[in-house]
Design an enzyme around this catalytic site. Structure first.
Site, PDB file in Angstrom:
ATOM      1  N   ASP A  26      30.464  13.708  44.502  1.00 29.23           N
ATOM      2  CA  ASP A  26      29.371  14.780  44.387  1.00 29.23           C
ATOM      3  C   ASP A  26      29.896  16.209  44.669  1.00 29.23           C
ATOM      4  O   ASP A  26      30.709  16.204  45.627  1.00 29.23           O
ATOM      5  CB  ASP A  26      28.293  14.325  45.451  1.00 29.23           C
ATOM      6  CG  ASP A  26      26.970  14.895  44.964  1.00 29.23           C
ATOM      7  OD1 ASP A  26      26.858  15.478  43.932  1.00 29.23           O
ATOM      8  OD2 ASP A  26      25.925  14.787  45.702  1.00 29.23           O
ATOM      9  N   ASN A  74      21.481  10.127  35.506  1.00 27.61           N
ATOM     10  CA  ASN A  74      22.370  11.497  35.076  1.00 27.61           C
ATOM     11  C   ASN A  74      21.913  11.906  33.506  1.00 27.61           C
ATOM     12  O   ASN A  74      22.234  13.038  33.168  1.00 27.61           O
ATOM     13  CB  ASN A  74      23.720  11.403  35.182  1.00 27.61           C
ATOM     14  CG  ASN A  74      24.238  11.459  36.768  1.00 27.61           C
ATOM     15  OD1 ASN A  74      25.318  11.199  36.949  1.00 27.61           O
ATOM     16  ND2 ASN A  74      23.357  12.069  37.443  1.00 27.61           N
TER      17      ASN A  74
HETATM   18  C1  FPP Z   1      28.282  14.596  40.712  1.00 27.17           C
HETATM   19  O1  FPP Z   1      28.279  16.232  41.133  1.00 27.17           O
HETATM   20  C2  FPP Z   1      29.397  14.457  39.722  1.00 27.17           C
HETATM   21  C3  FPP Z   1      29.091  13.794  38.522  1.00 27.17           C
HETATM   22  C4  FPP Z   1      27.741  13.341  38.161  1.00 27.17           C
HETATM   23  C5  FPP Z   1      30.230  13.527  37.777  1.00 27.17           C
HETATM   24  C6  FPP Z   1      31.534  12.970  38.280  1.00 27.17           C
HETATM   25  C7  FPP Z   1      32.524  13.179  37.143  1.00 27.17           C
HETATM   26  C8  FPP Z   1      33.857  13.579  37.495  1.00 27.17           C
HETATM   27  C9  FPP Z   1      34.307  13.572  38.733  1.00 27.17           C
HETATM   28  C10 FPP Z   1      34.364  13.329  36.358  1.00 27.17           C
HETATM   29  C11 FPP Z   1      35.722  12.852  36.023  1.00 27.17           C
HETATM   30  C12 FPP Z   1      35.520  11.387  36.277  1.00 27.17           C
HETATM   31  C13 FPP Z   1      36.575  10.444  35.693  1.00 27.17           C
HETATM   32  C14 FPP Z   1      36.456   9.175  36.060  1.00 27.17           C
HETATM   33  C15 FPP Z   1      37.278  10.850  34.750  1.00 27.17           C
HETATM   34  P1  FPP Z   1      27.148  17.122  40.741  1.00 27.17           P
HETATM   35  O2  FPP Z   1      27.587  17.590  39.089  1.00 27.17           O
HETATM   36  O3  FPP Z   1      25.883  16.429  40.689  1.00 27.17           O
HETATM   37  O4  FPP Z   1      27.608  18.208  41.790  1.00 27.17           O
HETATM   38  P2  FPP Z   1      26.264  18.891  42.366  1.00 27.17           P
HETATM   39  O5  FPP Z   1      25.410  18.221  43.110  1.00 27.17           O
HETATM   40  O6  FPP Z   1      26.959  19.900  43.179  1.00 27.17           O
HETATM   41  O7  FPP Z   1      25.572  19.743  41.207  1.00 27.17           O
END
Ligand code: FPP
Length: 247
Positions: A26, A74
């Protein structure tokens, strides 16, 4: 024990440790926002962190690494972000396939694939087959995954087997039910880590994490290094796991 008495597993430190770490990655969006960059830049940096962490697993003693990359919730994000993430997953698989095979990494995808682009589904099928013989590190990525959704799908599958006369409801124990889950061939996680300071479980591995330890770290996922993981594992090592018993 002499050197010759050791079995193959003894000769590779990675194979001696069966630790299963599951991570809620996250903070990508906030990391990008703090720099005035689009959210997808944070996800791209996050994907680099995934590669580094997978590489470091044998050294830090992690055999199973299970990452939450896209939840059933998501889909509420912008089309641009959803498509960007999906294309990042595809690129990661294509780019990392050779390296995963060289390093003995077996990749699995959990979650409901049916809603995903058929080309991405085919890529998931391919990478799972292509790395199926690897056993040094088990990388599992949760995409369109939700713990409740997984349990509901498992219940439907078990109900279909009952209706077909293949399953006697009286024989459904918790261990047998687990064989219907996406994670049927994985051990339960020992440790669940969530980055970015949030202290929620967010529908991740609800069944499997019944006895897992939890660590919540303020580090944003794009800043998460193998050293961060090693520090968390040190903290985990100091905990006493009782699985509901007494010392
Ligand atoms: C949550 O952070 C993250 C995600 C929903 C995406 C996770 C994906 C990756 C790390 C990309 C790569 C993965 C692989 C396996 C290649 P957020 O976007 O909700 O962060 P925020 O809460 O700060 O908005």
């Amino acid at each position: 024990m002499t050197f010759d008495q050791r079995n193959d597993d003894d000769q590779d430190p990675a194979l001696q440790n069966h630790l299963h770490v599951a991570i809620i990655m996250d903070g990508n969006g906030r990391w990008a926002k703090n720099r005035g960059w689009p959210r997808l830049v944070g996800h791209r940096k996050g994907a680099e962190r995934v590669r580094e962490l997978v590489d470091s697993c044998p050294e830090i003693g992690v055999r199973y690494l299970t990452l939450y990359a896209f939840s059933t919730e998501n889909w509420k994000r912008s089309t641009e972000e959803v498509l960007g993430l999906m294309s990042l997953f595809g690129r990661y698989i294509k780019r990392e396939a050779g390296r995963m095979n060289r390093e003995g990494v077996r990749m699995r995808i959990i979650g409901d694939r049916k809603r995903l682009d058929p080309k991405l589904q085919a890529l998931f099928d391919w990478i799972e087959q292509d790395t199926a013989k690897n056993d040094r590190v088990h990388l599992t990525v949760a995409i369109n995954y939700g713990g409740r959704d997984e349990i509901a799908r498992a219940v439907r599958a078990a109900a279909r087997d009952v209706a077909a006369g293949k399953l006697d409801p009286a024989t459904i124990s918790d261990t047998h039910f687990a064989s219907y889950l996406d994670t049927s061939d994985l051990p339960d996680p020992d440790l669940v880590v969530r980055t970015s300071g949030e202290t929620r479980v967010s529908n991740y591995l609800l069944w499997q994490a019944a006895y897992s330890e939890y660590v919540f770290t303020p580090v944003l996922w794009p800043d998460f290094t193998p050293q961060t993981m090693a520090d968390i594992l040190h903290e985990y090592g100091l905990r006493e796991r009782r699985f509901g018993g007494v010392k």
